[in-house]
Scaffold this motif. Sequence first.
Motif, PDB file in Angstrom:
ATOM      1  N   LEU A   1      33.814  53.552  41.231  1.00  0.00           N
ATOM      2  CA  LEU A   1      33.246  53.436  42.572  1.00  0.00           C
ATOM      3  C   LEU A   1      32.610  52.070  42.770  1.00  0.00           C
ATOM      4  CD1 LEU A   1      32.388  54.555  45.300  1.00  0.00           C
ATOM      5  CD2 LEU A   1      30.359  55.547  44.180  1.00  0.00           C
ATOM      6  N   ALA A   2      31.911  51.560  41.746  1.00  0.00           N
ATOM      7  CA  ALA A   2      31.233  50.267  41.869  1.00  0.00           C
ATOM      8  C   ALA A   2      32.225  49.151  42.179  1.00  0.00           C
ATOM      9  CB  ALA A   2      30.477  49.950  40.583  1.00  0.00           C
ATOM     10  N   VAL A   3      33.352  49.132  41.468  1.00  0.00           N
ATOM     11  CA  VAL A   3      34.359  48.100  41.709  1.00  0.00           C
ATOM     12  C   VAL A   3      35.033  48.311  43.065  1.00  0.00           C
ATOM     13  CG1 VAL A   3      36.504  47.075  40.875  1.00  0.00           C
ATOM     14  CG2 VAL A   3      34.721  47.719  39.242  1.00  0.00           C
ATOM     15  N   THR A   4      35.243  49.566  43.435  1.00  0.00           N
ATOM     16  CA  THR A   4      35.799  49.865  44.760  1.00  0.00           C
ATOM     17  C   THR A   4      34.892  49.327  45.860  1.00  0.00           C
ATOM     18  OG1 THR A   4      36.911  51.862  43.949  1.00  0.00           O
ATOM     19  CG2 THR A   4      36.520  51.715  46.325  1.00  0.00           C
ATOM     20  N   LEU A   5      33.585  49.458  45.672  1.00  0.00           N
ATOM     21  CA  LEU A   5      32.642  48.958  46.670  1.00  0.00           C
ATOM     22  C   LEU A   5      32.640  47.435  46.726  1.00  0.00           C
ATOM     23  CD1 LEU A   5      29.627  51.424  46.195  1.00  0.00           C
ATOM     24  CD2 LEU A   5      31.341  51.389  48.013  1.00  0.00           C
ATOM     25  N   LEU A   6      32.917  46.765  45.593  1.00  0.00           N
ATOM     26  CA  LEU A   6      33.056  45.312  45.633  1.00  0.00           C
ATOM     27  C   LEU A   6      34.204  44.909  46.554  1.00  0.00           C
ATOM     28  CD1 LEU A   6      32.530  43.958  41.984  1.00  0.00           C
ATOM     29  CD2 LEU A   6      30.896  44.059  43.860  1.00  0.00           C
ATOM     30  N   HIS A   7      35.308  45.632  46.438  1.00  0.00           N
ATOM     31  CA  HIS A   7      36.457  45.328  47.297  1.00  0.00           C
ATOM     32  C   HIS A   7      36.143  45.630  48.761  1.00  0.00           C
ATOM     33  CE1 HIS A   7      39.439  44.184  44.295  1.00  0.00           C
ATOM     34  NE2 HIS A   7      38.917  45.122  43.509  1.00  0.00           N
ATOM     35  N   LYS A   8      35.331  46.640  48.987  1.00  0.00           N
ATOM     36  CA  LYS A   8      34.930  46.942  50.360  1.00  0.00           C
ATOM     37  C   LYS A   8      34.029  45.832  50.909  1.00  0.00           C
ATOM     38  CE  LYS A   8      33.422  50.804  53.228  1.00  0.00           C
ATOM     39  NZ  LYS A   8      32.994  52.224  53.258  1.00  0.00           N
ATOM     40  N   LEU A   9      33.180  45.279  50.038  1.00  0.00           N
ATOM     41  CA  LEU A   9      32.348  44.147  50.447  1.00  0.00           C
ATOM     42  C   LEU A   9      33.210  42.940  50.820  1.00  0.00           C
ATOM     43  CD1 LEU A   9      29.421  44.346  47.869  1.00  0.00           C
ATOM     44  CD2 LEU A   9      29.177  44.408  50.365  1.00  0.00           C
ATOM     45  N   ILE A  10      34.260  42.693  50.042  1.00  0.00           N
ATOM     46  CA  ILE A  10      35.177  41.606  50.380  1.00  0.00           C
ATOM     47  C   ILE A  10      35.758  41.820  51.768  1.00  0.00           C
ATOM     48  CG2 ILE A  10      37.392  40.524  49.814  1.00  0.00           C
ATOM     49  CD1 ILE A  10      36.816  41.100  46.862  1.00  0.00           C
ATOM     50  N   GLU A  11      36.230  43.039  52.001  1.00  0.00           N
ATOM     51  CA  GLU A  11      36.844  43.364  53.292  1.00  0.00           C
ATOM     52  C   GLU A  11      35.866  43.157  54.443  1.00  0.00           C
ATOM     53  OE1 GLU A  11      39.193  47.155  55.383  1.00  0.00           O
ATOM     54  OE2 GLU A  11      38.295  47.355  53.387  1.00  0.00           O
ATOM     55  N   MET A  12      34.604  43.519  54.213  1.00  0.00           N
ATOM     56  CA  MET A  12      33.603  43.372  55.262  1.00  0.00           C
ATOM     57  C   MET A  12      33.230  41.904  55.486  1.00  0.00           C
ATOM     58  SD  MET A  12      31.132  46.599  54.294  1.00  0.00           S
ATOM     59  CE  MET A  12      29.894  46.202  55.526  1.00  0.00           C
ATOM     60  N   ILE A  13      32.954  41.166  54.388  1.00  0.00           N
ATOM     61  CA  ILE A  13      32.498  39.783  54.511  1.00  0.00           C
ATOM     62  C   ILE A  13      33.568  38.896  55.135  1.00  0.00           C
ATOM     63  CG2 ILE A  13      31.835  37.739  53.164  1.00  0.00           C
ATOM     64  CD1 ILE A  13      30.286  39.612  51.312  1.00  0.00           C
ATOM     65  N   GLU A  14      34.839  39.193  54.845  1.00  0.00           N
ATOM     66  CA  GLU A  14      35.925  38.418  55.449  1.00  0.00           C
ATOM     67  C   GLU A  14      35.911  38.493  56.972  1.00  0.00           C
ATOM     68  OE1 GLU A  14      39.436  38.507  52.025  1.00  0.00           O
ATOM     69  OE2 GLU A  14      39.328  40.110  53.518  1.00  0.00           O
ATOM     70  N   LYS A  15      35.288  39.543  57.525  1.00  0.00           N
ATOM     71  CA  LYS A  15      35.236  39.720  58.976  1.00  0.00           C
ATOM     72  C   LYS A  15      34.019  39.023  59.608  1.00  0.00           C
ATOM     73  CE  LYS A  15      38.747  42.660  59.049  1.00  0.00           C
ATOM     74  NZ  LYS A  15      39.037  42.776  57.612  1.00  0.00           N
ATOM     75  N   VAL A  16      33.145  38.448  58.762  1.00  0.00           N
ATOM     76  CA  VAL A  16      31.922  37.815  59.270  1.00  0.00           C
ATOM     77  C   VAL A  16      32.079  36.292  59.142  1.00  0.00           C
ATOM     78  CG1 VAL A  16      29.415  37.651  59.080  1.00  0.00           C
ATOM     79  CG2 VAL A  16      30.580  39.808  58.510  1.00  0.00           C
ATOM     80  N   PRO A  17      32.450  35.593  60.218  1.00  0.00           N
ATOM     81  CA  PRO A  17      32.723  34.145  60.132  1.00  0.00           C
ATOM     82  C   PRO A  17      31.553  33.320  59.629  1.00  0.00           C
ATOM     83  CG  PRO A  17      33.463  35.053  62.238  1.00  0.00           C
ATOM     84  CD  PRO A  17      32.639  36.119  61.570  1.00  0.00           C
ATOM     85  N   SER A  18      30.329  33.760  59.890  1.00  0.00           N
ATOM     86  CA  SER A  18      29.158  32.962  59.533  1.00  0.00           C
ATOM     87  C   SER A  18      28.701  33.159  58.081  1.00  0.00           C
ATOM     88  CB  SER A  18      27.990  33.297  60.472  1.00  0.00           C
ATOM     89  OG  SER A  18      27.684  34.682  60.424  1.00  0.00           O
ATOM     90  N   PHE A  19      29.333  34.089  57.357  1.00  0.00           N
ATOM     91  CA  PHE A  19      28.889  34.353  55.979  1.00  0.00           C
ATOM     92  C   PHE A  19      29.368  33.227  55.069  1.00  0.00           C
ATOM     93  CE2 PHE A  19      28.067  36.507  52.040  1.00  0.00           C
ATOM     94  CZ  PHE A  19      27.041  37.390  52.351  1.00  0.00           C
ATOM     95  N   ASP A  20      28.509  32.845  54.136  1.00  0.00           N
ATOM     96  CA  ASP A  20      28.803  31.703  53.280  1.00  0.00           C
ATOM     97  C   ASP A  20      30.080  31.937  52.470  1.00  0.00           C
ATOM     98  OD1 ASP A  20      28.229  30.152  50.436  1.00  0.00           O
ATOM     99  OD2 ASP A  20      27.490  29.086  52.177  1.00  0.00           O
TER     100      ASP A  20
END
Length: 501
Positions: A387-406
């Motif tokens: 689950l922890a690694v799955t959530l990392l991939h979910k974070l990638i998916e989310m952050i890719e949608k935020v243009p202002s994220f570093d």
Amino acid sequence: MQDLSEYTGSTSEHELFSFFYERIVSREIQTFSALKEYAAGIIGNKRSHPVIMRAFDLVKRLNWGFFAAVSSQTHGKLWKELVIPDKTFPEAGDLKRTLQISNLYVAMLDIHGYTKFCMDSRKNLSMMHVLDRAIENEISRISTACGATSQRERGDEIVVVTASAIDAITVTLSIIDYFSKTNVVSDPFIFTGRTGDAATLPDFKISAGITGGNTTSPLIITEKGNLAGFLLNSGARLQMRANELSPKESRVMIAKQVQMNFLKENAQAKCALVKNNAVYFFDTGHIEFKGVMIPTCEVVFNAKERYKEKFNDEMIRLFGSIKDNLWEQRIFTDLVDVISKAAAVMPKFSVRPPVPIEGVPQLTNDSLVNLSKKAKVAYVMDEDYDLAVTLLHKLIEMIEKVPSFDRLILDYLRGISEKYTMLLDSYNDSIDRQVDANSSDIYQGKYFSAWTAAQKGAAMYEKFREMGRKSASITKKKNLWYSLIKQQQNEMVFTLYSGKK
């Protein structure tokens, strides 16, 4: 006059200069030492000195290439580092060809949107000429004001050489000020405003890389006065990295040595950037360029990005964990701590993704913070590594949608997630063998019959597998996970790579 022996008190300066001119243009004379040797018979006559200096200017223009504009009056620090001065003519000398000195810096700059501007202006060529004059003339003027020398390369690229870290960062930000119509440097001695037709040009963004400040990265000056060597290449790679991280905004990446020398130089006398608190150095870790590891940092000059200062400590901890290969726990927890802190301190955002992400219809600062905390609980408290690694991939998916994220954090998230994902198949295979061996304890009563029946259906079987993996009857999950990390230690080494392989 066909020979210097014909030189007399009545020989005009024009005639003497014409004599030297023929030999310099024909390449018979290419250095000042050769000029001085050729003119040895008349140097005793002080009347010849102004002509020899004019001839030196011609030698410089024809043979010094990149450094043709450097003089002892306009570029004092560069002159001291680059030129072997002549004892008789202290304002003349020969250009060094191999430079292994600590006080030399190279900045590589790239103008964003140059190609698009040229395409848009193809029916109005006068605008292209305006931009061309700005690059050729104004950037040279700004560079000289900063004690630097610059040269245009391949249309939209600018190479700058300086003799101090302060000058390197100042000239880079001054050029950004000129193209972006900003006032970061705010030095009364460096005018970066646009005048005349240049005022009509649109704003341009700049990506830049600065390196130098140590003797282990030599710079070679070719016979034609061009630059070569690792110092030039590493500056170009840093510029490429800046462009990767920020393709639409200005960004400056520098080698860590440049930052260290900048701080040392300011300990003696503070420059305008320090007096105005105009810059902040954000640590960006080590980046590999063609097998060489370069510690880097970003020069943060945009006031809207100063929030990075608030999670710099978390980034440094992550870099330390990666350097020490602390994959068992620290790298994971440090990574999600960086994401959580960055999301908490960055400007507020609210993004509705085109395709809703399961459980998170609206992406906000809070949603990233909460998901980061959930991933940390799964890894540390629940020992649910799947689950922890799955959530990392979910974070990638989310952050890719935020243009202002570093983008730097996203790069580390992707790279680290890839390493942990590599472990999952082996980990799950080992857990599944334990599930098979302990199925009668895990599945009580009707669940055991269902488990047996479910083995015939792959989809249901996998659901039960997941249920079994979370069972308290499966022990020593952490030991298994950590042992797999140790077994694959060589494959777990992680570094960011930029540029061509």
